[in-house]
Design a protein around this motif. Structure first.
Motif, PDB file in Angstrom:
ATOM      1  N   GLY A 284       0.819  -1.204   0.000  1.00 32.01           N
ATOM      2  CA  GLY A 284       0.000   0.000   0.000  1.00 32.01           C
ATOM      3  C   GLY A 284       0.852   1.253   0.000  1.00 32.01           C
ATOM      4  N   ASP A 285       0.400   2.271  -0.719  1.00 33.23           N
ATOM      5  CA  ASP A 285       1.102   3.553  -0.784  1.00 33.23           C
ATOM      6  C   ASP A 285       0.048   4.654  -0.745  1.00 33.23           C
ATOM      7  OD1 ASP A 285       2.629   5.772  -1.263  1.00 33.23           O
ATOM      8  OD2 ASP A 285       3.504   5.071  -3.142  1.00 33.23           O
ATOM      9  N   ILE A 286      -0.120   5.262   0.420  1.00 35.18           N
ATOM     10  CA  ILE A 286      -1.157   6.268   0.630  1.00 35.18           C
ATOM     11  C   ILE A 286      -0.518   7.651   0.678  1.00 35.18           C
ATOM     12  CG2 ILE A 286      -3.074   6.988   2.089  1.00 35.18           C
ATOM     13  CD1 ILE A 286      -3.321   4.141   0.918  1.00 35.18           C
ATOM     14  N   ARG A 287      -0.985   8.561  -0.168  1.00 36.16           N
ATOM     15  CA  ARG A 287      -0.473   9.932  -0.184  1.00 36.16           C
ATOM     16  C   ARG A 287      -1.642  10.896  -0.022  1.00 36.16           C
ATOM     17  NH1 ARG A 287       4.718  10.040  -4.188  1.00 36.16           N
ATOM     18  NH2 ARG A 287       5.220   7.820  -4.093  1.00 36.16           N
ATOM     19  N   VAL A 288      -1.494  11.807   0.920  1.00 41.38           N
ATOM     20  CA  VAL A 288      -2.573  12.747   1.221  1.00 41.38           C
ATOM     21  C   VAL A 288      -2.001  14.161   1.280  1.00 41.38           C
ATOM     22  CG1 VAL A 288      -4.384  13.389   2.848  1.00 41.38           C
ATOM     23  CG2 VAL A 288      -3.762  10.980   2.576  1.00 41.38           C
ATOM     24  N   PRO A 289      -2.503  15.086   0.456  1.00 40.16           N
ATOM     25  CA  PRO A 289      -2.031  16.476   0.516  1.00 40.16           C
ATOM     26  C   PRO A 289      -2.598  17.182   1.743  1.00 40.16           C
ATOM     27  CG  PRO A 289      -3.815  16.283  -1.053  1.00 40.16           C
ATOM     28  CD  PRO A 289      -3.504  14.882  -0.605  1.00 40.16           C
ATOM     29  N   HIS A 290      -1.920  18.223   2.174  1.00 39.79           N
ATOM     30  CA  HIS A 290      -2.348  18.965   3.360  1.00 39.79           C
ATOM     31  C   HIS A 290      -3.385  20.028   2.993  1.00 39.79           C
ATOM     32  CE1 HIS A 290       0.594  17.483   6.400  1.00 39.79           C
ATOM     33  NE2 HIS A 290       1.316  17.224   5.325  1.00 39.79           N
ATOM     34  N   LYS A 291      -4.524  19.592   2.522  1.00 36.93           N
ATOM     35  CA  LYS A 291      -5.569  20.562   2.205  1.00 36.93           C
ATOM     36  C   LYS A 291      -6.935  19.889   2.255  1.00 36.93           C
ATOM     37  CE  LYS A 291      -4.773  19.955  -2.792  1.00 36.93           C
ATOM     38  NZ  LYS A 291      -4.446  20.657  -4.056  1.00 36.93           N
TER      39      LYS A 291
END
Length: 231
Positions: free
Chosen positions: A138-145
């Motif tokens: 798994g590779d989860i990426r979440v922007p800070h917005k």
């Protein structure tokens, strides 16, 4: 073997610590205080969403994953030291020194230098230049917005669920012993996939199957699979 990249790389002079046992919060905070920042850096606007690394760390500890490595980037001004980019690596306590183990990598910052990222898998090595090699689940990426806390929580569960599936697959492969002929056929198929038919492969089946470590000599499918991929 997968090659995954961190959302942001770390320079060689990053400040960090690594241990053969679980790290305490005090030990982590000594080298990477930004992991425990209580808010975003003052330079961030109201549109910036603060994602608390420490809360994610606490949640993963409850799931049995313990931090054994932590680091953060060096900064030119002290006012960003408590908010800069940081990374934490976690494994189960009894697998920290293991050759193969389920691992989670957390990457985050509170000053806008990196998005939030969680990678789960069984990794051969993790480089400061951002390259992660191994079997990723798994590779989860979440922007800070925006309202992203739900995405962070959901992503964590997806990574944890991925471990269950990967473990079942790994155990099944490890339980299947291959004959010498079957190992050769596996290596031959791998070479056919990797190289064009009109050019001879620069490596032979025998070389592909040659173990470079004692623990890589087992004849099971899982060991053969990893031996072929590492060559």
């Amino acid at each position: 073997m997968d090659t995954t990249y961190l959302a942001s790389h770390f320079s060689r002079n990053a400040v960090g610590t690594r241990s053969d046992r679980p790290l305490t919060n005090d030990e982590i905070a000594t080298v990477a205080p930004s992991i425990f920042a209580l808010s975003a850096h003052e330079s961030r606007s109201e549109r910036y969403t603060y994602i608390p690394t420490s809360d994610v760390l606490d949640g993963l500890r409850k799931e049995g994953f313990q931090p054994f490595m932590a680091c953060q980037t060096r900064v030119r001004t002290d006012d960003k030291r408590a908010h800069t980019k940081h990374m934490v690596r976690l494994r189960h306590a009894d697998q920290i020194t293991g050759r193969e183990a389920n691992e989670i990598i957390l990457l985050n910052s509170h000053d806008g230098t990196s998005s939030y990222q969680m990678i789960g898998g069984m990794f051969r090595f993790v480089c400061q230049n951002g390259m992660v090699c191994g079997n990723t689940v798994g590779d989860i990426r979440v922007p800070h917005k925006g309202d992203v806390i739900g995405e962070v929580i959901e992503g964590a569960f997806r990574v944890l669920d991925g471990f269950e599936s990967a473990t079942r697959q790994r155990e099944g492969m490890a339980g299947l012993a291959l004959t010498d002929g079957e190992q050769a056929a596996f290596a031959r198929a791998a070479l056919a996939l990797r190289y064009d038919d009109d050019k001879p492969a620069p490596i032979t089946e025998r070389q592909l199957l040659t173990p470079h470590r004692m623990e890589d000599r087992a004849p099971d499918l899982w060991t053969t699979f990893n031996r072929v991929l590492k060559t």
